[in-house]
Design an enzyme around this catalytic site. Structure first.
Site, short mmCIF file in Angstrom:
data_model
loop_
_atom_site.label_atom_id
_atom_site.label_comp_id
_atom_site.label_asym_id
_atom_site.label_seq_id
_atom_site.Cartn_x
_atom_site.Cartn_y
_atom_site.Cartn_z
N LYS A 135 28.22 -4.69 -24.45
CA LYS A 135 29.40 -5.56 -24.32
C LYS A 135 29.68 -6.15 -25.70
O LYS A 135 28.93 -6.96 -26.22
CB LYS A 135 29.13 -6.67 -23.31
CG LYS A 135 30.36 -7.54 -23.10
CD LYS A 135 30.19 -8.41 -21.85
CE LYS A 135 31.45 -9.21 -21.57
NZ LYS A 135 31.82 -10.12 -22.62
N GLU A 169 37.80 -3.05 -27.90
CA GLU A 169 37.44 -4.35 -28.45
C GLU A 169 37.51 -4.28 -29.97
O GLU A 169 36.88 -3.40 -30.58
CB GLU A 169 36.00 -4.65 -28.00
CG GLU A 169 35.62 -6.08 -28.01
CD GLU A 169 36.07 -6.84 -26.75
OE1 GLU A 169 36.76 -6.26 -25.88
OE2 GLU A 169 35.75 -8.03 -26.68
N CYS A 215 34.30 -47.35 -27.96
CA CYS A 215 34.54 -48.50 -28.83
C CYS A 215 35.79 -49.18 -28.28
O CYS A 215 36.83 -48.54 -28.12
CB CYS A 215 34.77 -48.05 -30.27
SG CYS A 215 35.26 -49.44 -31.30
S1 IVH Z 1 35.42 -3.00 -19.53
C1 IVH Z 1 38.08 -4.32 -15.97
N1 IVH Z 1 33.69 -2.55 -21.43
O1 IVH Z 1 34.55 -8.02 -22.05
C2 IVH Z 1 37.18 -4.60 -17.09
N2 IVH Z 1 34.85 -4.63 -21.45
O2 IVH Z 1 34.61 -10.00 -19.61
C3 IVH Z 1 37.57 -3.90 -18.31
N3 IVH Z 1 34.29 -6.08 -23.35
O3 IVH Z 1 37.95 -8.47 -21.37
C4 IVH Z 1 36.67 -4.20 -19.41
N4 IVH Z 1 32.83 -4.72 -24.29
O4 IVH Z 1 37.36 -7.66 -23.71
C5 IVH Z 1 34.57 -3.42 -20.91
N5 IVH Z 1 32.16 -1.98 -23.04
C6 IVH Z 1 33.03 -2.85 -22.55
C7 IVH Z 1 33.29 -4.10 -23.16
C8 IVH Z 1 34.20 -4.97 -22.57
C9 IVH Z 1 33.44 -5.90 -24.38
C10 IVH Z 1 35.10 -7.31 -23.12
C11 IVH Z 1 36.54 -7.05 -22.74
C12 IVH Z 1 36.75 -7.74 -21.44
C13 IVH Z 1 35.58 -8.67 -21.34
C14 IVH Z 1 35.18 -8.80 -19.90
#
Ligand code: IVH
Length: 671
Positions: free
Chosen positions: A115, A175, A428
């Protein structure tokens, strides 16, 4: 001659694109930096001689002109959802079991990916050409950052030649991030140039993408990993693995650490291994994402309000480091509330130098038994400011000292600290407290309020100390002669500040209202009230609590605060003085073409499968509707979700239009 030049340009572009592909996608560069620069210069030279041969997808055309009108918003064709979280191994296993149960134990495999801690982006390619890049925004609507994304050499302007022709349309999600080494270099340079340093790589990437001038973005070395397809035409993928390999083949960088996993143990092992290796990876990751591989099965699983059922984000534990508490500073905010801030011995917390940590209030200090000089463990998860996780009591030094906010003596003897009734916070109570006034003035001048460029905290402090400022209206009484007489001001800086003050006079209602610093009246509330008052300050000053409570999103705390503010003659005088001294509120123009729901008063009841209530409200408001909490004969529609309340009957009795979830998207599109 021209024919030859055309061929040469074509060959150079191919060589440059091949290099970018080898470098950014295959991680296997074939050219040295010098060889690459040489090719680039050759291309620029020929293009300079034959400007008519320059193609918009030439690598030399990546850095365009600054955009002057700010960022334009666009709707995402398919909403960009977020992910639900798992915070430990058992929650990862539960996700696995849940998916199997929903799918009646169908044979299912998964893909685990890092992630990336960056900014979600959507890249739209039409007939193979990059047409638009949008930020995630609120998931429904994002900002157009095409001019900046085009500067990233890792993002192909044209998808690579395929055996088949490119799809008519494909929307790729990924990303954008800044590598840790680039982030560190950037901060070193910013420090040297006396510029504010970025708190972390994510903020640095976000700051670089949100630039009006693409040449700044181009200088920032941003990277991208793509991981999903939002929508496409004439191209269908069976599963995630096939989709990722397609993205790679057309020149889009995908993360090399993605892996197929088949059971709960595999998932946990992948997650733990990634966490162990985190410090060896040159970009920030804050967990792993585990997704069902097969797209048909994803379809069967469907979506929750804001996230799909087919994926989960497994989060890493917060990063920790040991340090020592050197002291506690008390900061008095503009409302007088006192926030203790821990000053700690500077420590490197995975690449970010930390020298202070939040301490919410006295209760936290007592509960964790935090004493000055204690050795402490600090932790930081994601973007948040570090906090003291715990005191290392076994290391407590003999000079450890207890700390009480109430013992604090301000240099201003009229200041008096009192505990706020029923709360852990202290305040304060001196109305003329210098820190409070300083905070108020700083807030009034700040970017999201009156946006007076150059009137930062240091200058406000100086002007306050020189008795040139006491309240907001004094800002508009400042003269060039007052400023130029002060230390640190020169002819030019005095002139610039006066110009900036004059420039700020032409403002909007939400900026001015937000700037007044009425407790709990933030930017969003200010915008809601703007619409209700038609940008009229007179109407605002006459608002009654009952009127305001009618507006959805405005509770009694805000209503009381606004009424109280304008009950005070001094406050009315200051607001009027600002107007007399030239502040001009430009009425907000609700663009009829975007604001198709301008005359609608909508009430929402129940919960929704496809989106959350807050997202729905945001969307309606963006289209100009007023969302209210009670049905009345002024209500134009009631949107009904699951388990509606009594509002449904009331609306039916009043013959109000009813919109159910299945009709919701048509309703939003039609309006
Ligand atoms: S899949 C429907 N894969 O994490 C979900 N997201 O909290 C589609 N992100 O908004 C996202 N790495 O900006 C996906 N390998 C990855 C990711 C990823 C970072 C971010 C993305 C998303 C957030 C989700």
């Amino acid at each position: 001659m021209e024919k030859k030049a055309k061929q040469k340009i074509k060959a150079l572009i191919e060589q440059i694109n091949d290099h970018n592909y080898a470098y950014y996608v295959l991680d296997d560069p074939k050219l040295t930096d010098m060889e690459y620069d040489h090719l680039f210069r050759q291309l620029e030279d020929i293009e300079a001689k034959y400007p008519n041969l320059i193609s918009p997808t030439s690598p030399s055309q990546r850095v365009g002109h600054p955009v002057s009108s700010g960022f334009q918003s666009y709707n995402h064709d398919v909403p960009m959802l977020s992910l639900s979280n798992a915070i430990n191994s058992s929650e990862i296993n539960e996700f696995h079991k849940r998916v199997l149960k929903w799918l009646n134990h169908a044979d299912t495999d998964f893909v685990a990916e890092p992630k990336i801690d960056g900014l979600g982006v959507s890249l739209i390619y039409r007939n193979g050409l990059l047409e638009r890049a949008l930020t995630r925004g609120d998931g429904f609507q994002g900002e157009d950052i095409t001019h900046n994304v085009k500067t990233m050499p890792s993002v192909p302007l044209k998808l690579r030649d395929l055996e088949n022709s490119p799809p008519p349309f494909i929307e790729v999600r990924g990303e954008i991030f800044m590598s840790i080494s680039d982030f560190k270099k950037l901060n070193v340079n910013r420090k040297k140039a006396n510029e504010k340093i970025f708190a972390n790589a994510r903020n640095a990437a976000a700051g670089s993408v949100r630039q009006l001038d693409p040449s700044i973005t181009a200088s920032r070395n941003l990277s991208i990993f793509c991981y999903e397809v939002g929508g496409s035409d004439k191209i269908n993928f069976k599963n995630q693995i096939e989709m990722l390999s397609y993205l790679k083949s057309v020149g889009l960088p995908v993360n090399p650490l993605s892996k197929k996993v088949t059971n709960g143990n595999d998932m946990v092992l992948y997650h733990q291994t990634l966490e162990e290796n985190r410090s060896h990876i040159n970009y920030e990751i804050d967990g792993s994402v585990i997704k069902v591989n097969d797209y048909n099965l994803r379809g069967r699983l469907g979506l929750r309000a804001r996230s799909p059922r087919w994926a989960i984000a497994a989060k890493f534990k917060a990063k920790q480091a040991e340090s020592q508490l050197l002291g506690i500073d008390l900061q008095v905010g503009r409302t007088g509330v006192i926030t203790p801030v821990a000053k700690i011995k500077e420590v490197d917390l995975s690449g970010v130098m930390i020298s202070s940590a939040t301490l919410h209030n006295q209760d936290e200090i007592d509960r964790k038994d935090i004493r000055i000089n204690d050795f402490i463990l600090i932790e930081r998860s994601g973007d948040v400011i570090p906090k003291i996780f715990k005191v290392l009591k076994e290391k407590r030094p003999i000079n450890a000292k207890k700390f009480f906010i109430s013992d604090f003596r301000c240099s201003d003897t009229s200041c008096k600290i009192e505990r706020i009734k029923d709360q852990a916070a202290y305040r304060c109570v001196n109305v003329n407290c210098k820190s409070k006034v300083l905070g108020m003035l700083e807030h009034f001048c700040s970017k999201n309020a009156m946006n007076i460029e150059g009137m930062g905290p240091q200058i406000v402090k100086q002007l306050l100390e020189e008795n040139l400022l006491k309240n907001f209206d004094d800002i508009y009484r400042l003269k060039y002669d007052d400023l130029v007489a002060l230390e640190r001001f020169k002819d030019k800086s005095a002139m610039n500040l006066i110009n900036a003050i004059n420039h700020s006079k032409k403002t909007t209602f939400p900026r001015f209202l937000f700037g007044l610093g009425i407790p709990n009246v933030g930017q969003h509330i200010s915008k809601v009230i703007d619409k209700y008052c038609n940008s009229s300050l007179i109407k605002l000053s006459e608002l009654k609590i009952e009127d305001m409570e009618e507006i959805d999103g405005i509770g009694s705390t805000v209503a009381i605060a606004i009424e109280n503010y304008f009950k005070n003659d001094k406050n009315n005088e200051i607001v009027n003085n600002c107007l007399k001294l030239g502040v001009q509120i430009t009425p907000t123009h609700f663009d009829e073409s975007d604001m198709t729901m301008l005359n609608q008063k909508i009430v929402i009841t129940g919960s929704f499968q496809s989106l959350s209530r807050s997202d729905l409200k945001l969307r309606l408001e963006k289209n100009g509707a007023t969302v209210t909490s009670n049905i009345s004969n002024k209500t134009t529609a009631l949107i009904v979700g699951e388990k509606p309340g009594s509002k449904l009957t009331k609306a039916q009795n009043l013959n109000v239009k009813i919109v159910y979830e299945k009709e919701l998207h048509d309703f939003l599109d039609e309006n």
